[in-house]
Enzyme design. Sequence first.
Site, PDB file in Angstrom:
ATOM      1  N   SER A  68       0.851  -1.186   0.000  1.00  0.00           N
ATOM      2  CA  SER A  68       0.000   0.000   0.000  1.00  0.00           C
ATOM      3  C   SER A  68       0.885   1.232   0.000  1.00  0.00           C
ATOM      4  O   SER A  68       2.121   1.142  -0.039  1.00  0.00           O
ATOM      5  CB  SER A  68      -0.908   0.002   1.235  1.00  0.00           C
ATOM      6  OG  SER A  68      -0.133   0.125   2.423  1.00  0.00           O
ATOM      7  N   LYS A  69       0.251   2.393   0.076  1.00  0.00           N
ATOM      8  CA  LYS A  69       0.998   3.644   0.024  1.00  0.00           C
ATOM      9  C   LYS A  69       1.982   3.797   1.176  1.00  0.00           C
ATOM     10  O   LYS A  69       2.967   4.522   1.056  1.00  0.00           O
ATOM     11  CB  LYS A  69       0.032   4.825   0.010  1.00  0.00           C
ATOM     12  CG  LYS A  69      -0.765   4.943  -1.286  1.00  0.00           C
ATOM     13  CD  LYS A  69      -1.677   6.153  -1.276  1.00  0.00           C
ATOM     14  CE  LYS A  69      -2.437   6.284  -2.581  1.00  0.00           C
ATOM     15  NZ  LYS A  69      -3.352   7.455  -2.587  1.00  0.00           N
TER      16      LYS A  69
END
Length: 489
Positions: free
Chosen positions: A252-253
Site C-alpha cells: 500500500s501507500k
Amino acid sequence: MAGPRVRFAPSPTGYLHVGGARTALFNWLFARRHGGTFILRIEDTDAERSSDEMVAGILESMRWLGLTWDEGPGIGGPHAPYYQSQRFRRHRDVASQLIASGNAYRCFCSPELLKEKREAAERAGGGWKYDRTCLKLTEEEQRRLEASGVQPAVRFKVPDGKTSYTDHVRGHIEFDHDQIEDFVVLRSNGLPIYHLSVVADDIDMGITHVIRGDDHISNTPKHILLWQALGRTPPEFAHVPLILGTDKKKLSKRHGITSVTEYERLGYLPDAMANFLGLLGWSPGGDRELMRREEMIAAFTLEGISGGAAVFDPEKLDWFNGQYLAQLDPERLVQCVKPLMQAAGLWEEEYDGPDRREWLQRVLQLVLPRVKRLPDFVELARPFLTVGVDYDPEAVRKHLGTADLDGHVEALVLALEADSGPFDEFSIERVLRSVADARGIKAAALIHAARLAATGQAVSPGIFEVLALLGKSLALSRLRDLVSFLRTR
C-alpha cells in the site's frame, strides 16, 4: 482453433498500481504465449471517483510497460464499446433476461429496512442474509409498489447446492450456496452492480480465461452462477496472489511508491519493470531472473504462478534496472539521459556532435556501475558537465588532513603540466605515483585529494579515468582550485 481471449479491466479511480500492472502483464503473457487476444476494458462504473485523467494515466502506463492491447480504448474492436459505463443498457437487458428466466427477481426492500433486519439479527447473536421477502410478492403486489413510486432493485436467486471449479493457481475450490445470499445485480436507480456488469461484458467479449487478483475469489461463485443462469459455460479462472511489502503486509501507500507512473518518472526502464513484475509470484522454473519479454512469453504458464503472496522488494527492482541499464548500447543510453540532462540545465548542443557525443558516451559508461536509475546518471556525471565542483564537507574532513597537502597537490599539477605523454589514465597514474614517491607520501593521499578536486566527493569511479575524461585543461584547473582551497582554509 482460436486462441484464448483474456482481459484486463482496471477501474480508473486511481493510477495503475503495481498489483494491477502485474495482473495485466500475466494476462498479456498468457495471450501472447497462446496466440490469443488481450483486451483492455475500462470499468468506470464508479462515476464519482473515475476520471478521464485516470483513464489517460492507465493507458499511458500500459503503453510504457509495452502491454499493447488487441481490443480496447483507442483501438476499438468487434465488441465495442470497451468502457463499462457505455454498456449500461446492455447490462439492464441482461438483468431483464435473468428475471424472465426466473433466475432473478425484483426487490422493493428499502436500505433502511434491510439495515434494520441485519442489526436485529446481529443483536440476537446470529448472522443474517436476505430473507427473500420480495420473492414471495405477487405480480399485483409488485405493480402496486411500483405505482406508489418504489423503484425496485434486482436480486439474483441463488439456487440450492454448491459451486466448485478448478483454479489454475489455487486448485479445487468449492462454495456452499448457503453462504451466499440472493445478491443484488441491478440497483434501484437502474445502475448495474459489478457482478452483473463484469459477467455480461465477459460473455459479450468472449472471454475464455479470467486472470485476476485473489481478492476476487469470493466473487467467483456469483460469477459462475450468473454465467450458468445465462446459459453460458463459465471461463477458466486463475487467481494470482497478493503483493506484499517487505514487512509482509499488503502493499500500500505506506510502503512508498505503488503507482507505475511514478516508477517511470523515477527513471526505471520498462523492460526492467516488466521483468521484475513478471517474477513476482511466477516462476519460469530453474533460477532464471533476467528474462526478455520473448523469453517470458515462451515460458509463461498459469500453473507456474505461486499460490503464496509475493514480496515487492525495491532493492531487487533497483538491481533489475541496473542490469538492464548496463545492457543498453551507448547511443541508446545517451538518448535516455538527454531529457534529464536538459531538465537539469546540463545539456550542451555540442553533445550532439560526433566528438563530444563519443566523449559523453564514455562518461556515462564510466559512471554506469554506480547507477540504479536514470536520474543517477545526471548526478554522477555532473562533475564532468560543469566548470567547477562543490566539496563535500565530510570528504574534506576525512581526506584533506595530510600535512603540506597543498604543496603535494601543487607538485602534482606541475608534474602533469610538464609531462609530454598522452593525458590518459595510465600516464596520470604514473605521474601521480612518481610525485608521491618523490615527496615521501603515500599515493593514497594524492589519490583522495585528486578525487575530491575532480568530483567534490570522497567516492567516484577510478580517479585516473575521471581525470582523463575531464581532459588536461579542466583536470589541472580543478587541482589548482584545490590548492587555493587548502591555502585559504
